[in-house]
Design an enzyme around this catalytic site. Structure first.
Site, PDB file in Angstrom:
ATOM      1  N   HIS A   8       1.075  -1.414  -0.382  1.00 17.31           N
ATOM      2  CA  HIS A   8      -0.022  -0.149  -0.256  1.00 17.31           C
ATOM      3  C   HIS A   8       0.931   1.346  -0.043  1.00 17.31           C
ATOM      4  CE1 HIS A   8       0.875   0.945   4.200  1.00 17.31           C
ATOM      5  NE2 HIS A   8       0.433  -0.142   4.341  1.00 17.31           N
ATOM      6  N   GLU A  84      -2.597  -7.040   6.493  1.00 10.30           N
ATOM      7  CA  GLU A  84      -1.217  -6.403   7.843  1.00 10.30           C
ATOM      8  C   GLU A  84      -1.176  -7.371   8.849  1.00 10.30           C
ATOM      9  OE1 GLU A  84       2.171  -3.701   7.577  1.00 10.30           O
ATOM     10  OE2 GLU A  84       0.542  -2.893   6.468  1.00 10.30           O
TER      11      GLU A  84
END
Length: 140
Positions: A8, A84
């Protein structure tokens, strides 16, 4: 099978060196620009499938990245298994050299000596992440 892994773009907390983990934050303007630039660099690549973490920053990065592509695109699929690492109780703390305030000083091992990284309370260790993401790769 050829797989592209794209991280990201930047968030304001990345910039401030604040642990986000699985906390859900949006990209900042620079992060959006990075996603577009990366997408433009790979605009001729044909993607058969596209997966994203359900976190806002990952979804927005994927959407911006894919918007640059010149090919017919697959539907973006959310996959919790690839999100994550969870920093548990340490999410929201600063890990930067200036302002470090993570309750456990050994947390620095996350960056300096991952094999010694202490799993945060209510968080994940590297073995946990490997098991979780491994399920995704097995299914793929």
């Amino acid at each position: 099978m050829l797989v592209y892994l794209i991280r990201h773009g930047e968030t304001d907390l990345n910039k401030q060196k604040i642990l986000q983990g699985q906390s859900d934050f949006e990209l900042n303007d620079y992060g959006r620009e990075l996603a577009k630039v990366t997408g433009a660099a790979l605009k001729h690549v044909r993607f058969d499938k596209a997966y994203t973490s359900p976190l806002k920053r990952a979804k927005e990065t994927a959407q911006l990245f894919l918007a640059e592509n010149e090919n017919e695109l697959p539907k973006l699929q959310e996959e919790k298994l690839i999100q994550e690492i969870s920093f548990g109780d340490y999410e929201g703390y600063c890990y930067g050299k200036d302002g470090f305030n993570v309750p456990n000083q050994n947390f620095r091992y996350f960056f300096e000596a991952p094999e010694k990284y202490p799993t945060p309370p209510n968080g994940e260790g590297f073995t946990d992440v490997v098991k979780r993401t491994g399920k995704f790769w097995e299914e793929l």
